[in-house]
Design a protein around this motif. Structure first.
Motif, PDB file in Angstrom:
ATOM      1  N   GLN A  70     -10.273  -6.432  -0.473  1.00  9.20           N
ATOM      2  CA  GLN A  70      -9.948  -5.330   0.398  1.00  9.20           C
ATOM      3  C   GLN A  70      -9.332  -3.856   0.091  1.00  9.20           C
ATOM      4  O   GLN A  70      -9.406  -3.815  -1.654  1.00  9.20           O
ATOM      5  CB  GLN A  70      -8.543  -6.308   1.676  1.00  9.20           C
ATOM      6  CG  GLN A  70      -7.126  -6.105   0.862  1.00  9.20           C
ATOM      7  CD  GLN A  70      -5.998  -6.290   1.641  1.00  9.20           C
ATOM      8  OE1 GLN A  70      -5.915  -7.536   2.473  1.00  9.20           O
ATOM      9  NE2 GLN A  70      -4.298  -6.219   1.463  1.00  9.20           N
ATOM     10  N   LYS A  71      -8.731  -3.355   0.959  1.00  8.41           N
ATOM     11  CA  LYS A  71      -9.151  -1.867   0.486  1.00  8.41           C
ATOM     12  C   LYS A  71      -7.317  -0.970   0.156  1.00  8.41           C
ATOM     13  O   LYS A  71      -7.300  -0.270  -0.416  1.00  8.41           O
ATOM     14  CB  LYS A  71      -9.610  -0.040   1.937  1.00  8.41           C
ATOM     15  CG  LYS A  71     -10.614  -0.630   1.757  1.00  8.41           C
ATOM     16  CD  LYS A  71     -11.870  -0.164   0.858  1.00  8.41           C
ATOM     17  CE  LYS A  71     -13.178  -0.413   1.691  1.00  8.41           C
ATOM     18  NZ  LYS A  71     -14.054   1.327   1.825  1.00  8.41           N
ATOM     19  N   LEU A  72      -6.485  -2.331   1.360  1.00 11.92           N
ATOM     20  CA  LEU A  72      -4.863  -1.457   1.375  1.00 11.92           C
ATOM     21  C   LEU A  72      -4.024  -2.322   0.029  1.00 11.92           C
ATOM     22  O   LEU A  72      -4.445  -3.056  -0.810  1.00 11.92           O
ATOM     23  CB  LEU A  72      -4.556  -2.408   2.188  1.00 11.92           C
ATOM     24  CG  LEU A  72      -3.591  -1.806   3.280  1.00 11.92           C
ATOM     25  CD1 LEU A  72      -4.010  -0.512   3.118  1.00 11.92           C
ATOM     26  CD2 LEU A  72      -3.612  -2.323   4.349  1.00 11.92           C
ATOM     27  N   HIS A  73      -3.472  -1.306  -0.916  1.00 12.37           N
ATOM     28  CA  HIS A  73      -2.973  -1.539  -1.547  1.00 12.37           C
ATOM     29  C   HIS A  73      -3.693  -1.313  -2.786  1.00 12.37           C
ATOM     30  O   HIS A  73      -3.180  -1.260  -3.368  1.00 12.37           O
ATOM     31  CB  HIS A  73      -1.862  -2.765  -1.436  1.00 12.37           C
ATOM     32  CG  HIS A  73      -0.719  -2.761  -2.435  1.00 12.37           C
ATOM     33  ND1 HIS A  73       0.091  -2.114  -2.606  1.00 12.37           N
ATOM     34  CD2 HIS A  73      -0.549  -4.204  -3.433  1.00 12.37           C
ATOM     35  CE1 HIS A  73       1.037  -3.317  -2.754  1.00 12.37           C
ATOM     36  NE2 HIS A  73       0.125  -4.256  -4.056  1.00 12.37           N
ATOM     37  N   ALA A  74      -4.162  -3.090  -3.210  1.00 11.80           N
ATOM     38  CA  ALA A  74      -5.090  -2.675  -4.478  1.00 11.80           C
ATOM     39  C   ALA A  74      -6.151  -3.847  -4.264  1.00 11.80           C
ATOM     40  O   ALA A  74      -6.664  -4.457  -3.336  1.00 11.80           O
ATOM     41  CB  ALA A  74      -4.115  -4.431  -5.283  1.00 11.80           C
ATOM     42  N   ARG A  75      -7.256  -3.509  -5.191  1.00 19.94           N
ATOM     43  CA  ARG A  75      -8.531  -3.917  -5.050  1.00 19.94           C
ATOM     44  C   ARG A  75      -8.914  -4.486  -6.100  1.00 19.94           C
ATOM     45  O   ARG A  75      -8.174  -3.192  -7.990  1.00 19.94           O
ATOM     46  CB  ARG A  75      -9.304  -2.414  -4.493  1.00 19.94           C
ATOM     47  CG  ARG A  75     -10.784  -2.531  -3.668  1.00 19.94           C
ATOM     48  CD  ARG A  75     -11.305  -1.322  -3.661  1.00 19.94           C
ATOM     49  NE  ARG A  75     -12.181  -0.811  -2.934  1.00 19.94           N
ATOM     50  CZ  ARG A  75     -13.272  -0.727  -2.512  1.00 19.94           C
ATOM     51  NH1 ARG A  75     -13.128   0.970  -3.517  1.00 19.94           N
ATOM     52  NH2 ARG A  75     -14.592  -0.674  -1.615  1.00 19.94           N
ATOM     53  N   ILE A 133     -17.070   0.825 -14.143  1.00 22.23           N
ATOM     54  CA  ILE A 133     -17.510   0.358 -15.317  1.00 22.23           C
ATOM     55  C   ILE A 133     -18.529   0.447 -16.270  1.00 22.23           C
ATOM     56  O   ILE A 133     -19.470   0.304 -15.313  1.00 22.23           O
ATOM     57  CB  ILE A 133     -16.836  -0.827 -14.968  1.00 22.23           C
ATOM     58  CG1 ILE A 133     -15.647  -1.035 -14.346  1.00 22.23           C
ATOM     59  CG2 ILE A 133     -16.872  -1.821 -16.740  1.00 22.23           C
ATOM     60  CD1 ILE A 133     -15.420  -2.216 -13.325  1.00 22.23           C
ATOM     61  N   PRO A 168      -9.339  -6.629  -9.710  1.00 16.05           N
ATOM     62  CA  PRO A 168      -8.328  -7.568 -10.753  1.00 16.05           C
ATOM     63  C   PRO A 168      -6.841  -6.533 -10.258  1.00 16.05           C
ATOM     64  O   PRO A 168      -6.419  -5.849 -10.175  1.00 16.05           O
ATOM     65  CB  PRO A 168      -8.821  -6.989 -11.897  1.00 16.05           C
ATOM     66  CG  PRO A 168     -10.158  -7.134 -11.701  1.00 16.05           C
ATOM     67  CD  PRO A 168     -10.583  -6.267 -10.295  1.00 16.05           C
ATOM     68  N   ALA A 193     -15.242  -3.150  -5.014  1.00 12.74           N
ATOM     69  CA  ALA A 193     -14.244  -3.130  -5.770  1.00 12.74           C
ATOM     70  C   ALA A 193     -14.219  -2.297  -7.102  1.00 12.74           C
ATOM     71  O   ALA A 193     -13.530  -1.788  -7.578  1.00 12.74           O
ATOM     72  CB  ALA A 193     -13.217  -4.079  -5.996  1.00 12.74           C
ATOM     73  N   CYS A 194     -15.873  -3.310  -7.382  1.00 11.38           N
ATOM     74  CA  CYS A 194     -15.408  -2.735  -8.901  1.00 11.38           C
ATOM     75  C   CYS A 194     -18.017  -2.824  -9.828  1.00 11.38           C
ATOM     76  O   CYS A 194     -17.398  -4.014  -8.698  1.00 11.38           O
ATOM     77  CB  CYS A 194     -15.470  -4.328 -10.226  1.00 11.38           C
ATOM     78  SG  CYS A 194     -13.481  -4.212 -10.353  1.00 11.38           S
ATOM     79  N   HIS A 199       0.551  -1.421   0.176  1.00  9.52           N
ATOM     80  CA  HIS A 199      -0.270  -0.643  -0.331  1.00  9.52           C
ATOM     81  C   HIS A 199       0.905   1.901  -0.094  1.00  9.52           C
ATOM     82  O   HIS A 199       0.783   1.995  -1.022  1.00  9.52           O
ATOM     83  CB  HIS A 199      -1.059   0.118   0.780  1.00  9.52           C
ATOM     84  CG  HIS A 199      -1.898   1.570   0.956  1.00  9.52           C
ATOM     85  ND1 HIS A 199      -2.719   1.167   0.470  1.00  9.52           N
ATOM     86  CD2 HIS A 199      -2.145   2.350   1.831  1.00  9.52           C
ATOM     87  CE1 HIS A 199      -3.733   2.606   0.611  1.00  9.52           C
ATOM     88  NE2 HIS A 199      -3.363   2.656   1.201  1.00  9.52           N
ATOM     89  N   TYR A 206      -8.923   2.796  -4.176  1.00  4.53           N
ATOM     90  CA  TYR A 206      -9.104   3.280  -4.878  1.00  4.53           C
ATOM     91  C   TYR A 206     -10.366   1.933  -5.395  1.00  4.53           C
ATOM     92  O   TYR A 206     -10.967   1.191  -4.573  1.00  4.53           O
ATOM     93  CB  TYR A 206      -8.424   3.279  -6.802  1.00  4.53           C
ATOM     94  CG  TYR A 206      -7.209   1.420  -6.651  1.00  4.53           C
ATOM     95  CD1 TYR A 206      -8.444   0.766  -7.954  1.00  4.53           C
ATOM     96  CD2 TYR A 206      -6.372   1.402  -5.826  1.00  4.53           C
ATOM     97  CE1 TYR A 206      -7.934  -0.310  -7.432  1.00  4.53           C
ATOM     98  CE2 TYR A 206      -5.762   0.515  -6.350  1.00  4.53           C
ATOM     99  CZ  TYR A 206      -6.246  -0.860  -7.406  1.00  4.53           C
ATOM    100  OH  TYR A 206      -4.980  -1.634  -7.289  1.00  4.53           O
ATOM    101  N   TYR A 261     -12.943   0.482  -9.102  1.00  6.73           N
ATOM    102  CA  TYR A 261     -13.013   0.780 -10.655  1.00  6.73           C
ATOM    103  C   TYR A 261     -14.575   1.450 -10.773  1.00  6.73           C
ATOM    104  O   TYR A 261     -15.450   0.266 -10.001  1.00  6.73           O
ATOM    105  CB  TYR A 261     -13.027  -0.528 -11.074  1.00  6.73           C
ATOM    106  CG  TYR A 261     -11.066  -0.835 -11.188  1.00  6.73           C
ATOM    107  CD1 TYR A 261     -10.388  -0.018 -12.552  1.00  6.73           C
ATOM    108  CD2 TYR A 261     -10.584  -1.786  -9.883  1.00  6.73           C
ATOM    109  CE1 TYR A 261      -8.840  -0.356 -12.410  1.00  6.73           C
ATOM    110  CE2 TYR A 261      -9.094  -1.902 -10.730  1.00  6.73           C
ATOM    111  CZ  TYR A 261      -8.644  -1.282 -11.357  1.00  6.73           C
ATOM    112  OH  TYR A 261      -6.929  -1.846 -11.424  1.00  6.73           O
TER     113      TYR A 261
END
Lengths: 414, 414
Positions: free
Chosen positions: B386-391, A406, B393, B359-360, A389, A402, A404
């Motif tokens: 999760q919200k941290l770092h990557a959300r 769509i 795909p 997330a999407c 993060h 963030y 997405y």
């Protein structure tokens, strides 16, 4: 049970906060700043109760000083809220947009993280600071402060909540856990259903406890065993003030230099001059055999010294025969916070920047610049030493994630 | 003890990997692909041993199928490696650069995460896939696969390691934990000193165990209780194929639709037609009172139904009287994976996109597009909830972090 209720309220608040405009948030922050000043007497009275209890418990003078509030410190808190109001709002930014061959239009938007939990130690000003940063980034926050500062934290939180209500925002945007019981703190770390991110702020013990016990994703704001490496091509006139600054300008902080790595080629020229410069601040030098040979007054370093974050007027010194050995030594003992090379050799600088694994890698500068304000973020919730993060100084942007968005026209997957 | 040794080797490997050029990485991936094809017989023999043991243990046919390798599946693995070689290298990108008033020049560079741990279940192809993605993003990886697939995974890992060695890269860039003991897996989740990030890939139980026990930062690839909301302004001709697609195109996946939310105004027109369309796939409808009134054949839904990820030919249906009620229902039961609104009303679409926490979030499209390939990432290590770092795909970029590189000319902090 009560924690769960707080979690539910925080979740309700997060949905409200994500809809606020920047203007609404800024207005609330400024109103909260005014309220802190207006209610200063009540806050100071609560703080007096904390201080009295702390003195009864024979709290150490340094900690008493951290706990103590006065008119000036409350004013600084209020000023902090106003400064956060002036920072740009990170929420809503479209970070990327792209179209797919099937006609789907995809946008990546910056959004609040949601509900942030913050566990911190004795300084009561963190209550207002942490609220301001989380709130400006659109997050609800649940705070768990040190039990020593409970009355102060409760008074500050109450003022913030009332100020939010005055602005038509529910007071649940900031909540404080009032139960100092350790079991409650442990349960808080497992409130995963409601809390999106947990940030510990404090010493190594607190952070370890959170990392060990939390089921909520944690941003680790870790310790700093920061190194300065003086390369064979270093300008020693530049190296000495940098080392003195990084070691002594403020000793109790995570970006202070704890360990020096010296290339053999400059050992004999650098060390005596450095010893003299550090002597003014009475810094103890713990060195390897070669260092002790050059500086007979130095203490012999043990293996353990190279891994220590002293937070004191002590520095370990290691001699190396090459840049590669320096990099390898640093990567071995580093806490991956901040590391600096002093060199006039551009290739050595590039190699150091590329190969040293740390949040912040420096060429010809003090490690003390690892700081949200020094980076120009205008604020700081902490300095992350993890990879996930956020890494290094965390400002408002790092309190967002963030989503997405769509848009289609009936697309189905074949 | 052996785990610690693996950790140390992985750390040594990560420092080597971060220095590789894109070309070197791509060459190694293609060579590994060739090696998988050349060594297919050995891999199939190992897989046969896994299958034999699984049959002895009376493994369910569906799981047997997931475990089974054949020439085609090995070819697909090899092809996967070559595809990853063709993807752009995320490492090295300068994400931001700025200068400070004191003359410090700060750059934010994309770097590998370091050492990634992956815990996964029976499908042996994950061994090659996960390696390829981690490796291309410059990371060393320690794999812990399902014990059912141990022989297959060991054979695949061995081939990958040999291929790396052929290319002058140490085989420690990919390591497999060979001890199926549960205590070893638990210890792996606490190998924080060496592992930077842990990614579980598998069912809800596995993910929960990792989240509960890991001290390493986790990227949670969670379950998907995905909703489709049919707004009062929906084009029903569009809604029905989207719902049928999202529910039935592949039922066992996290981006399948599990729950339908229907605006009262379209209930009577939509539901009978939808029932007919879903009947072809024998989808069971579990609805609230109003749904059951329109569809006498529907099953009465319980509260629990709205929170379930069926992964089956079942869908829950909830009637709402407003967009706000739909959003609130979805936010309450959502696992924050993928949610879609079907509407012709641009304002309703915007409100849904902004206020639904997932997330999407989709407008007029199937939730099945939440996928690294469908997003054009060219690969996918999983879908983060999760919200941290990557959300959402996660492709190659999501397997990287960043570091700050700061260049000065003797700056010290005042």
């Amino acid at each position: 049970m009560e924690l769960k209720e707080m979690g539910k309220r925080a979740v309700a608040a997060k949905y409200q906060l994500q809809c606020l405009t920047t203007e609404e948030k800024n207005k609330a922050l400024c109103h909260a700043a005014d309220a802190l000043m207006e209610q200063a007497r009540g806050i100071l009275a609560a703080n007096a109760r904390d201080l009295e209890r702390a003195r009864e418990n024979e709290m150490h003078q340094g900690l008493l000083d951290r706990l103590m509030l006065d008119q000036g410190r409350i004013q600084a808190m209020a000023q902090g809220l106003r400064q956060v109001a002036e920072l740009p709002d990170p929420v809503g930014e479209c970070m990327e947009r792209f179209d797919r061959p099937n006609g789907l239009h995809i946008e990546k938007h910056r959004v609040p993280l949601g509900v942030i939990g913050i566990i911190y130690e004795s300084r009561p000003n963190v209550t207002a600071d942490a609220f301001a940063l989380c709130f400006k980034a659109g997050n609800a926050v649940i705070l768990k402060g040190g039990s020593d500062a409970l009355a102060s934290n409760m008074a500050i939180t109450y003022v913030l909540q009332q100020a939010l209500k005055d602005c038509g925002i529910g007071g649940d945007a900031v909540q404080l856990i009032g139960d100092p019981n350790r079991a409650v703190t442990m349960a808080f770390m497992r409130l995963k259903e409601y809390v999106d991110v947990l940030i510990p702020r404090g010493g190594a013990g607190l952070i370890r406890t959170v990392v060990e016990n939390s089921t909520i994703p944690v941003i680790e704001t870790g310790t700093g065993n920061c190194h300065i490496y003086v390369d064979k091509e270093a300008d020693l006139e530049m190296a000495i003030p940098i080392i003195v600054n990084a070691k002594t300008q403020r000793i109790g902080v995570c970006n202070a230099c704890e360990s020096l790595v010296v290339h053999e080629a400059v050992r004999e020229e650098l060390l005596p001059r450095l010893e003299q410069a550090l002597a003014e601040k009475q810094v103890e030098i713990r060195g390897d055999e070669r260092v002790c040979h050059t500086l007979p007054a130095a203490v012999s370093a043990t293996e353990e010294d190279y891994g220590r974050e002293y937070l004191d007027y002590v520095i370990s010194v290691k001699t190396v025969d090459s840049l590669e050995e320096a990099i390898s030594h640093i990567n071995r003992y580093s806490t991956h916070h901040s590391e600096s090379i002093i060199t006039g050799d551009a290739r050595a600088a590039q190699q150091f920047l590329s190969q040293v694994d740390a949040a912040c890698v420096y060429v010809n500068a003090s490690t003390r610049f690892t700081d949200g304000f020094e980076f120009g973020f205008g604020a700081e919730i902490g300095i992350s030493t993890q990879k996930l993060h956020a890494r290094g100084p965390m400002g408002l942007k790092e309190l967002t994630g963030y989503k997405y968005r769509i848009t289609g026209s009936g697309q189905i997957r074949e």
